[in-house]
Every structure is written in C-alpha cells, then in structure tokens.
Write a protein that holds these residues in place. Structure first.
Motif, mmCIF file in Angstrom:
data_model
loop_
_atom_site.group_PDB
_atom_site.id
_atom_site.type_symbol
_atom_site.label_atom_id
_atom_site.label_comp_id
_atom_site.label_asym_id
_atom_site.label_seq_id
_atom_site.Cartn_x
_atom_site.Cartn_y
_atom_site.Cartn_z
ATOM 1 N N ARG A 156 -0.338 7.985 43.642
ATOM 2 C CA ARG A 156 -0.215 6.264 43.667
ATOM 3 C C ARG A 156 -0.810 5.563 44.656
ATOM 4 N N ARG A 157 -0.963 6.066 45.934
ATOM 5 C CA ARG A 157 -1.955 5.513 46.949
ATOM 6 C C ARG A 157 -3.234 5.694 46.636
ATOM 7 N N VAL A 180 -17.031 4.907 38.697
ATOM 8 C CA VAL A 180 -15.361 4.451 39.310
ATOM 9 C C VAL A 180 -14.881 4.531 37.913
ATOM 10 N N GLU A 181 -15.412 3.797 36.774
ATOM 11 C CA GLU A 181 -14.648 3.642 35.590
ATOM 12 C C GLU A 181 -14.338 5.029 35.029
ATOM 13 N N THR A 182 -15.347 5.969 35.016
ATOM 14 C CA THR A 182 -14.922 7.344 34.760
ATOM 15 C C THR A 182 -13.869 7.861 35.337
ATOM 16 N N GLU A 183 -14.052 7.863 36.697
ATOM 17 C CA GLU A 183 -12.714 8.316 37.570
ATOM 18 C C GLU A 183 -11.463 7.652 37.297
ATOM 19 N N GLN A 184 -11.540 6.259 36.850
ATOM 20 C CA GLN A 184 -10.274 5.679 36.555
ATOM 21 C C GLN A 184 -9.706 6.246 35.285
ATOM 22 N N GLY A 185 -10.704 6.396 34.472
ATOM 23 C CA GLY A 185 -10.049 7.011 33.104
ATOM 24 C C GLY A 185 -9.368 8.322 33.478
ATOM 25 N N ILE A 233 -3.918 8.770 33.450
ATOM 26 C CA ILE A 233 -2.688 9.688 32.871
ATOM 27 C C ILE A 233 -1.783 10.009 34.019
ATOM 28 N N LEU A 234 -2.285 10.165 35.275
ATOM 29 C CA LEU A 234 -1.558 10.110 36.471
ATOM 30 C C LEU A 234 -0.872 8.785 36.860
ATOM 31 N N ARG A 235 -1.521 7.916 36.490
ATOM 32 C CA ARG A 235 -0.656 6.552 36.756
ATOM 33 C C ARG A 235 0.539 6.262 35.866
ATOM 34 N N GLU A 236 0.379 6.919 34.679
ATOM 35 C CA GLU A 236 1.532 6.872 33.836
ATOM 36 C C GLU A 236 2.632 7.753 34.059
ATOM 37 N N GLN A 237 2.182 8.942 34.662
ATOM 38 C CA GLN A 237 3.416 9.864 35.131
ATOM 39 C C GLN A 237 4.001 9.131 36.402
ATOM 40 N N LEU A 238 3.038 8.475 37.152
ATOM 41 C CA LEU A 238 3.991 7.826 38.603
ATOM 42 C C LEU A 238 4.842 6.837 37.975
ATOM 43 N N GLN A 239 4.308 6.038 36.920
ATOM 44 C CA GLN A 239 5.363 4.975 36.639
ATOM 45 C C GLN A 239 6.521 5.576 35.986
ATOM 46 N N LYS A 240 6.496 6.763 35.366
ATOM 47 C CA LYS A 240 7.857 7.339 34.853
ATOM 48 C C LYS A 240 8.493 7.737 35.985
#
Length: 573
Positions: free
Chosen positions: A1-2, A96-101, A105-112
């Motif tokens: 997340r960080r 950065v945009e490629t890395e953000q893409g 997925i990790l952000r979605e898992q983190l939200q869950k």
C-alpha cells in the motif's frame, strides 16, 4: 500500500512538472516569435536609415539588432532544453503509467484485505462490548450482594451494641450497689479507726504527761545528786590530802598507795553500778512480762485455748530464766525499750499505766520472740569475776601510763569540741598554718565532662610539736562535684606527713573555686581548690619587631612565632 501511494505521488509530481514545462515552452515560443518580429522590424528600420544616411540611428539600431539576436538565441536554447526535459518527463510518465498498471491488481487485493480487516475489527469490537456488558452485570451483582452483607453486618452490630448497652447498664447498677456497700463499710472502718486514733492519742497524751512528771522529778533528783557529788568530791580530796600526809608521815610510797586506793574506789563503783544495772534489768523484765500479759489478755478472744496454754508456758519459762538466773539473760535493746516507754531507773513498773507499755498489735506480734534469742550472742553469758584483781605492776609505770592516757583523751576531746591551744616551745611560739599541703593548691585543669580525676595531697605537720588533724568539709559550691577521702591519722609528729585523696567528677563545663577545710589542734586551716576548663592561650615570641638599619630599596624579613599553650584549639587571623 505504501509503495502504491509513493508511486501515485511520484506520478502526480511528474504531471505537475510536465504541465509547468509545457507552459514555459509555450511562453518561450511566444517570446521568440516576438523577438523575431522585433528583429525584422529593426532590419527594416536600419535599411531605411541607411538610405537616409543617418549614421547614428543606424549604429543604434545595429546595437539593438545584435542584442535582439542574442536574446533570440538564448530563447531558442531555452526552448530546446525545455523540449528535451518535456521528452524526458514524457518517457518517465509512460514508465510510471506502465508500472501503475502493474500495481493496480495489488491495489485491488489491498482494498479487499482492508475491507476484511475492518470487518474483523468490527467483530472484535462487538465481542469486547459484549464481554464488558457481562462484566458490568457481574460487578452489579457483586455490589448488590456486598450491600446486602453490609446491611446484615450493620444490623448485627446494632444488635450487639444494644446488648452491650443493656449489659453495661446492668453492670453499672450492680457496681453502684456494690460501691455503696463498700463505701458504707469504708465509712464504718474510718469511724472505727478515728475512734481508735482518738483513744491512742489520749493514751499518748497520758504517757507524755507521766513522762513530764517523771522528768521533773528526775531533774530535781539530778540537782540533788550533783550537789551530793560535789560534796563527795570535796570530801574525797580532803581524805586524799589526809591520806598523803599520813603516808608521808609513815614514810611509804605515796603514788602507789594513792593508785591502789583509787583502784579500790573504782572497783566499788563498778560493783555498785552492776547492782543498779541488775535492779534496772529486773524492773525491765517485770515491765515486759506485764506487757506480754496484757497482750495475751487482749488476744484471748481471738486465739484458741492451745495457743494461750503455749503462751503461758513460754512466759513461765521466760520468768524462770530471767528472774531466777539474771546473769544468763540479756537486757532488751535500747531502741525497743525507748519505743515501748519503759520506766526509768528508780521507778516501779506498777506506777506506769498499761496503755503506755504497748501501742499496737503489730508491734507486739513482732516482739513475741525477742525474749528467747539474745541480741548479742555470748555477751551476757560470759562469766566474769568482779572480785578478781590483776597482778600488780610497777606503780610508777602504771601512773605514767594513766597520765599519758588522760592527756591524750583530753586533747582529743578538745580537738573535737574545737578548743584551740597555742604551741609554745622554749624560746619561741608557733604562728601561722600548722600543716602545709603539697601541692599548695589542688588544681584540676583542662578537664572533660563525664571523666573522673583523682589527686593525692600530702599534709605535713609544720608546727613544733605533736599535732592532730581532722577533716571539717569542703565549700558549698564543690559538694556536687568533689569528694574527699581522709582517714584521720591520730597523732602527727612535727615534720611527719599524712595524705588524703580528692576525687573530681565534672558534670558541667564550668570553672569552680573553693577550699578543703581542716581543723588542727592549733586552729583551722584550708587547702585551696580550683577547677579550670579548657582554654586557648595565644602568645607571640616578640613584642617588638626591630628591622635595624637598612638601605633604601633593600628587603628584610623577620619570622614571628604564634604559640597556643592552652588545651583548646582556636582559629586566628
């Protein structure tokens, strides 16, 4: 997340930088267009002025044209740099945009996971609230049970207090009744004791009156006896003179005959005194027997018949042993006879009232067994022949010994009574102190409180003949701290010495002064006594500092010694 947050922040920063760079690039392009237009305008003016032949204007316009050319070049360089940075920013943004893409997925898992964690926290909170409600209900139940117990204990305590108060009231009533009874008994006892004390006082008054009458009669008898003694002494002197004359007329030894005559008279006097003593003892025995009979008569009511029979047997035995054989019996002690009010010599025991012979039952019970055991064993059982005369010695030696003894006794009596005599030897008379002390002053210096100090003092007879010495006392201010041990030595020849011990026990840190007082045959004398506390005594070794003659500019030094000869330390400056 960080990590995702950091990348978003970085992307936002890149966007901001890209926007700012594009803005500066457009501004730079606008300035370069303006500068190109100004440069074209200046070139047209230069051509015009050249045609006109205005040199100054041409030079000025040329300078402006060169300045505008430099500015234009600068702006183009800046535009190139900004364009380059824009390209770099675009590349970085794309990266950065490629890395953000990748990290979406990790952000979605983190939200869950965060949602699940929140749900877990909610469940735990509900469980904790449920447990707290249960503990609160339990605490409330405990509080109610505690209140019930306290109410029950309070009720029990009140009941106990009520019972205790009732018991205390009953006990108080009983105590008051007992106190009244005991006070009534005490009042009765005090009244009886007052009656007894009054009777006892009346008996004492009667005894004092009888004693007064006996004293007056004894005084008259004493006066008559003194007159008779004086007359007898005169007659004895006359007879002695006649006897001396008769012995001298016969040519005999006067000293020996007088000594034998005196010895015979003393022997007769002793016999007469012994007879009088026997009479007085018989009278005392009779008075004691009357006293014991009175005591038995009083105690008959309380004692059993067997005790009374034993007492009669004891009194009969005492009467037999004391009256029939008075030599083997001792006289009662002087203190007991004085306390019992025994009759004086020459009076019969029948003239004394029985109330004087005894005062209390307790004293009589202590005296029950005094008649059976002698106070000084063997003193009265010793057989002594009064008619036995020792073998005669040399009369001159006996006379000299008797004279010396009389003179010594006379001197001792005079010393005790305070009669003083001058010491006169052939050619001179002694004046001043009869004894010298060594040391001359008793000095206890630098003492500490709580310690004990002792000193031996020597007294030397400084008179011309034999002298006596006795201790009179010490000064009043020294009695709490000083004690003197002195054994009187008797006769002290001229030049001889005796010693005494002085002990000092200080309890106060103060100086004392006084004297130890003695009495000699020639008069009183004293030895001074001083007690000094610790002090500091400072002294310099020079009174005057003399530097002598010196030259200007010369330096001379002289040492000075400061000495403390006392026992107490001090500071100085």
């Amino acid at each position: 997340r960080r990590v995702s947050l950091g990348r978003e922040q970085k992307l936002q920063n890149r966007n901001d930088v890209f926007v700012s760079c594009s803005d500066t690039l457009s501004a730079c392009r606008l300035r370069s267009k303006m500068l190109a237009k100004q440069l074209d305008r200046v070139d047209m003016e230069i051509e015009r002025e050249e045609e006109a032949g205005n040199v100054t204007a041409v030079s000025r316009l040329q300078a402006m044209s060169s300045r505008l050319c430099t500015e234009l070049e600068r702006e183009k360089e800046l535009e190139l740099r900004i364009a380059l940075t824009l390209k770099e920013n675009l590349v970085e943004m794309w990266q950065v945009e490629t890395e953000q893409g990748k990290y979406n997925i990790l952000r979605e898992q983190l939200q869950k996971e965060e949602e699940e964690l929140q749900m877990q926290y909610q469940e735990e909170r509900e469980v904790r609230i449920w447990k707290e409600k249960i503990t609160a209900l339990q605490a409330e139940g405990r509080r109610r049970t505690q209140e019930k117990r306290e109410e029950e204990a309070q009720k029990e305590y009140e009941e106990k207090n009520k019972k205790l108060l009732e018991d205390a009231k009953r006990n108080h009533e009983k105590a008051v009744s007992f106190l009244r009874q005991s006070m009534a008994r005490i009042h009765e006892k005090n009244a009886k004791e007052e009656v007894k004390a009054q009777e006892h006082m009346e008996r004492r008054i009667q005894a004092v009156l009888s004693l007064k009458t006996s004293i007056t009669s004894n005084r008259e008898r004493l006066q008559t006896l003194q007159v008779l003694n004086k007359a007898k002494a005169l007659e004895a002197k006359k007879e002695e003179m006649k006897m001396k004359e008769a012995i001298l007329a016969k040519g005999g030894n006067v000293i020996r005959e007088i000594f034998l005559h005196k010895r015979q008279q003393e022997h007769e006097k002793k016999k007469e005194a012994f007879r009088e003593l026997q009479k007085s003892r018989k009278m005392e025995i009779v008075s004691r027997i009357l006293q014991e009979k009175a005591y038995i008569h009083k105690q008959k009511k309380s004692q059993s018949p067997t005790k009374a029979i034993k007492a009669r047997v004891i009194f009969s035995c005492i009467f037999k042993t004391c009256v029939l054989s008075p030599k083997s019996w001792r006289s009662p002690s002087v203190c007991s006879l004085a306390g019992e009010g025994a009759a004086p010599q020459g009076e019969s025991s029948e003239d004394i009232p029985q109330d004087v012979l005894w005062e209390s039952d307790d004293e009589d019970t202590e005296r029950d067994e005094t008649l059976l055991v002698p106070e000084f064993p063997g003193l009265w059982s010793r057989q002594y022949d009064l008619h036995k005369v020792p073998k005669a010695e040399d009369p001159t030696r006996l006379a000299v010994r008797a004279m010396r003894k009389k003179t010594a006794e006379k001197k001792m009596e005079e010393l005790q009574t305070g009669i003083l005599h001058k010491q006169i030897v052939p050619g001179r008379e002694h004046k001043g102190c009869a004894f010298h002390s060594k040391p001359s002053c008793i000095h206890f210096k630098d003492f500490d409180v709580g310690q004990i100090y002792k000193k031996k003092i020597l007294l030397t007879n400084a008179s011309y003949s034999v002298n006596y010495c006795r201790l009179v006392g010490i000064s009043e201010c020294l009695k709490d701290f000083i004690s003197v041990h002195f054994d009187p030595p008797g006769k002290v020849s001229s030049g001889m010495s005796c010693e005494f011990l002085v002990t000092f026990k200080p309890t106060v840190n103060e100086g004392l002064e006084g004297e130890v007082m003695f009495m000699a045959q020639t008069g009183p004398f004293s030895v001074p006594l001083k007690c000094t506390v610790k002090t500091c005594i400072l002294a310099l070794d020079k009174e005057l500092i003399d530097f002598g003659s010196l030259v200007v500019g010369e330096t001379i030094s002289r040492p000075i010694s400061l000495t403390n000869s006392g026992a107490l330390g001090t500071r100085f400056r």
